[in-house]
Scaffold this active site. Structure first.
Site, PDB file in Angstrom:
ATOM      1  N   GLU A   1      83.155  76.595 -55.712  1.00  0.00           N
ATOM      2  CA  GLU A   1      82.927  76.602 -54.251  1.00  0.00           C
ATOM      3  C   GLU A   1      81.693  75.805 -53.872  1.00  0.00           C
ATOM      4  OE1 GLU A   1      85.960  77.712 -54.371  1.00  0.00           O
ATOM      5  OE2 GLU A   1      85.341  79.736 -54.899  1.00  0.00           O
TER       6      GLU A   1
ATOM      7  N   ASN B   1      90.329  76.417 -58.564  1.00  0.00           N
ATOM      8  CA  ASN B   1      90.768  75.567 -57.454  1.00  0.00           C
ATOM      9  C   ASN B   1      89.907  74.296 -57.365  1.00  0.00           C
ATOM     10  OD1 ASN B   1      88.685  77.556 -56.596  1.00  0.00           O
ATOM     11  ND2 ASN B   1      88.669  76.264 -54.774  1.00  0.00           N
TER      12      ASN B   1
ATOM     13  N   ASP C   1      93.011  77.857 -52.166  1.00  0.00           N
ATOM     14  CA  ASP C   1      92.036  78.499 -53.067  1.00  0.00           C
ATOM     15  C   ASP C   1      92.725  79.301 -54.169  1.00  0.00           C
ATOM     16  OD1 ASP C   1      89.633  79.233 -54.181  1.00  0.00           O
ATOM     17  OD2 ASP C   1      89.091  80.671 -52.640  1.00  0.00           O
TER      18      ASP C   1
END
Lengths: 193, 630
Positions: free
Chosen positions: B222, B306, B348
């Protein structure tokens, strides 16, 4: 200078241009102001000792005090600099602590908030001094000040939602200012020491 | 080898003092003839799907030396003192609090007479002496990782536990380090830095040791961190090899012997050419989940996260090798095959969930299989020799795809649910954390079923374009979550047939079920709920046989072990946090935080409880606390 730093500077430049364009160059544009000196800011301790009067920080005002447009530009920066993905929309807190209540790890006066952004903090808050001009950090502070006792954190949890139905009454729409949408993820649970 | 099952009878006598040595061996059951005991315990029983597993490295049945217990990641124990007939007599034997408020996601380990715990940040390791009343602290190790990592970890300052190998306790620190400590004394042996937390990299995963190689991944997808799996030397901590999840073949360690199972993944440097420009450098694909290992094929299996940024509009292409699984040689790290579950992930859907290695009959032939319940909602059964998809069926509510085309191996994406910039797409199922996250499933070779805690959560999603700023989130997803069904149930615990891709039974839960599963030869399955119920279920039919409310929510992994007294104990750590608190923290009934290890036994029997004056005996040498300065 690294490539990413150059990209960042380019992005910041674009952001400022956009802000000015949105401001229309008219009365809404922020006025140039005289900022507190580095010497003044250096005197602010990292938290006041218990029982002591409030530090010098309380006597230093945000140079953009009273300029609503500064908070609008600060909100734009809050999204563009990725602040929103740590502190969440409305400053409710997620990876980083909430910015919308009365509890501040490192002080909640404008000058203390400025220091937290400028210097960074030990639990992962990056130092933005050198990445953003001081004037832009003060605008971020101006935006954060508008969150005080303001936008509550969440809730975004709905118990039931039939597929395809709109959000329930508890679901908040992302906050908007002048058409600028600020992202919001799920609600924070700070709970950290 | 520190097997208590092979120790001299003299030690056993200590616990059976009223009996003669020979009688003691018979009375302290579970300690005699472990090989025969195990063989009968792991056979398929009537009603089984017929699937089996290699339980290598065949540790002593009473021990639990790594998070998944075995290389195949079954989380199955051959202990069978606790059964459906007596499980209702389980009571707390003793407990231990670590005083740390972050989410607890690890299982304790038991090796010999010692129980090992690693806490969330600041990643303190405890060794508790099970041979003494009250399980006193034998040693404590405080590594003092950098606090900067706390504000970089996306989903709470968690840790998924240590692993034991060759007399060492090996685990990761949140600030992107791996450490090994002497399991007997707690003395630090080596400490290796694997990345820079100021740029967003953290480590939460549990390492796996294969031979003399410690396998360590990373977190921070992230934040635009590039995924990596590193092989470290078990004795020195020195880096042996590093394989990235994105970039040119040389970086990914794709060579001559790599075979992609489907045409769309083949070609040179696909980890770079399926991205715009050099965006693969901030492309995520971090390796924060579980690693399994097949000693016969000599291959390890590990998933990738992801892609970054989470906004797909900024990275047209399949974004290989994110949201994928790799088969790699553990000695060299070189990739043999890979399969991407979610090409160009828009939601995600990390591919990091556990890969459980089983053998079973599909289409009339017995095959070496890999079972993977992905965040994207599909339960996959692959041929683990080649990566070919044999079964791909939904195990949870999903609408982002209409299925997986078994000819091409690609999901058939639903156009209505594709993410859009500055436009809300409503009711995408599952939500960003998927139908199931990292919480690992268990497999019982007696029933041939997979047992898993899952979610029923959907999202309304709006994307915003983002810029990459090192050390800040490279995100852009603005989402609102809601329960998928009308009943407002956010979780479920299911039994899954991995050979047919069907749910056999299901237990609904009010909160997302984010606990690992434990299966035992007593035909019991254990799991916990986010609101703090610890449950035992009949593995054959899903009947809940026992529930116990604990102090905080359970988002960790239950395990079982045999004490020095020959008694089977079941253990679980409470301490809600992590993604569960982020998604559900505001829902009524969500418990407060707090990390406590609970140890259960039949009637609460243990040396830590009696109608008498008991006290903790001292343990450990003076100075057995090791502090490493910041």
């Amino acid at each position: 200078m690294t490539r990413s730093a150059l990209m960042l500077l380019a992005f910041v430049a674009v952001t400022f241009t956009a802000c000015e364009r949105r401001a229309g160059g008219g009365t809404a544009q922020t006025m140039s102001v005289s900022q507190p000196s580095a010497q003044q800011l250096d005197q602010i301790p990292l938290g006041a000792p218990p029982g002591q009067p409030v530090s010098i920080a309380a006597s230093i005002a945000n140079p953009y005090e009273g300029q609503a447009q500064a908070a609008v530009e600060g909100k734009s920066l809050f999204g563009a600099m990725n602040c929103v993905y740590c502190h969440a929309s409305g400053g409710g807190g997620l990876i980083g602590p909430p910015l919308n209540g009365d509890a501040w790890r490192y002080g909640g006066t404008p000058a203390e908030i400025f220091k937290s952004i400028h210097d960074g903090r030990p639990k992962g808050m990056p130092a933005w001094g050198g990445r953003l001009p001081s004037s832009e950090i003060w605008k971020l502070v101006a935006y954060i000040e508008t969150l005080d006792n303001g936008v509550p954190a969440g809730p975004s949890v709905r118990d039931e939602a039939p597929p395809g139905s709109p959000a329930g009454p508890l679901a908040m729409k992302p906050a908007t200012v002048d058409g600028l949408v600020v992202a919001r993820k799920s609600d924070a649970d700070d709970g950290r020491p | 080898m520190t097997s208590r099952l092979h120790r001299p009878a003299l030690v056993v006598v200590r616990y059976c003092t009223a009996l003669a040595v020979v009688a003691a061996l018979a009375a302290c059951h579970g300690r005699s003839d472990p090989q025969a005991h195990r063989a009968s315990a792991v056979q398929p029983q009537p009603g089984s799907t017929g699937a089996t597993a290699n339980l290598a490295p065949n540790d002593p049945p009473g021990e639990w030396r790594r998070q998944a217990r075995d290389y195949a990641n079954t989380r199955f124990s051959a202990l069978d003192q606790v059964t459906p007939a007596n499980v209702a007599r389980l009571k707390v034997a003793w407990s231990f609090s670590d005083g740390i408020p972050y989410g607890h996601e690890a299982a304790p380990l038991v090796v010999g007479d010692t129980l090992y715990l690693v806490t969330p940040f600041p990643n303190i390791a405890y060794a508790l002496d099970l041979s003494k009343p009250g399980a006193p602290i034998k040693w404590k190790y405080e590594p003092h990782p950098s606090p900067i990592a706390v504000g970089k970890a996306c989903c709470d300052a968690v840790n998924r536990g240590p692993t034991y190998a060759d007399g060492k306790l090996v685990y990761t620190l949140l600030d992107s380090e791996a450490v090994a400590v002497d399991a007997e004394t707690g003395k630090p042996l080596w400490r290796t830095r694997l990345g820079e937390p100021a740029n967003g990299m953290t480590i939460t995963m549990s390492p796996l040791v294969v031979g003399n190689v410690v396998l360590v991944g990373n977190s921070g997808g992230e934040m635009g961190v590039r995924g990596q799996l590193v092989g470290l030397d078990l004795n020195s901590g020195k880096e042996l090899w590093r394989a990235y999840s994105t970039g040119p073949d040389a970086d990914v360690k794709i060579g001559e012997d790599f075979r992609a199972p489907y045409a769309w993944m083949r070609g040179k440097d696909r980890g770079a050419t399926t991205w715009p420009g050099e965006s693969w450098k901030q492309g995520g694909g971090t390796v924060w989940g579980w690693i399994s290992y097949d000693p016969d094929l000599d291959l390890l299996y590990v998933g990738t996260s992801n892609p970054g940024p989470r906004v797909p509009a900024q990275r047209p292409g399949d974004n290989l090798w994110t949201s994928a699984v790799f088969a790699r040689d553990p000695v060299t790290g070189s990739a043999r095959w890979a399969y991407q579950f979610t090409p160009h992930d828009q939601w995600d859907y990390d591919g990091v969930n556990e890969n459980i290695l089983i053998d079973g009959r599909i289409n009339g032939a017995t095959r070496k299989l890999l079972v993977h319940l992905d965040r994207n909602g599909f339960g996959y059964t692959l041929d683990r020799s080649t990566g070919e998809v044999l079964v791909a069926k939904p195990f949870g509510r999903l609408n982002w795809a209409r299925g997986v085309d078994l000819k091409t191996g690609r999901p058939i994406v639903n156009d209505d649910k594709q993410a859009k910039v500055e436009k809300e797409v409503q009711n995408i199922c599952p939500t960003h954390i998927g139908s199931k996250d990292w919480e690992p499933a268990a497999f019982s070779p007696r029933t041939g079923l997979i047992y898993a805690g899952i979610f029923d959560i959907c999202m309304d999603l709006t994307d915003h374009k983002v810029s990459y700023i090192p050390g800040t989130p490279y995100d852009g997803m603005d989402l609102k979550t809601h329960a998928g069904g009308h009943a407002g149930k956010w979780g479920e615990f299911i039994a899954w047939d991995p050979l047919t891709g069907k749910t056999v039974w299901s237990i609904p839960e009010d909160f997302m079920t984010m606990s690992g599963a434990l299966a035992t030869a007593g035909d019991l399955v254990f799991y916990g709920t986010t609101d703090g119920w610890f449950r035992a279920v009949d593995a054959r039919n899903g009947k809940v046989l026992w529930s116990q409310k604990l102090a905080s929510g359970i988002t960790s992994q239950p395990m079982t072990f045999l004490g020095p007294d020959g008694v089977q104990y079941v253990a679980v750590v409470t301490g809600v946090g992590g993604v569960a608190s982020q998604v559900m923290g505001k829902k009524n009934g969500f418990p407060p935080r707090g990390g406590t290890l609970y140890v259960f036994s039949l009637d609460g029997r243990s040396s830590a409880s009696a109608p008498a004056y008991l006290k903790t005996q001292g343990s450990g040498a003076p100075g057995a606390t090791y502090n490493t300065p910041d």
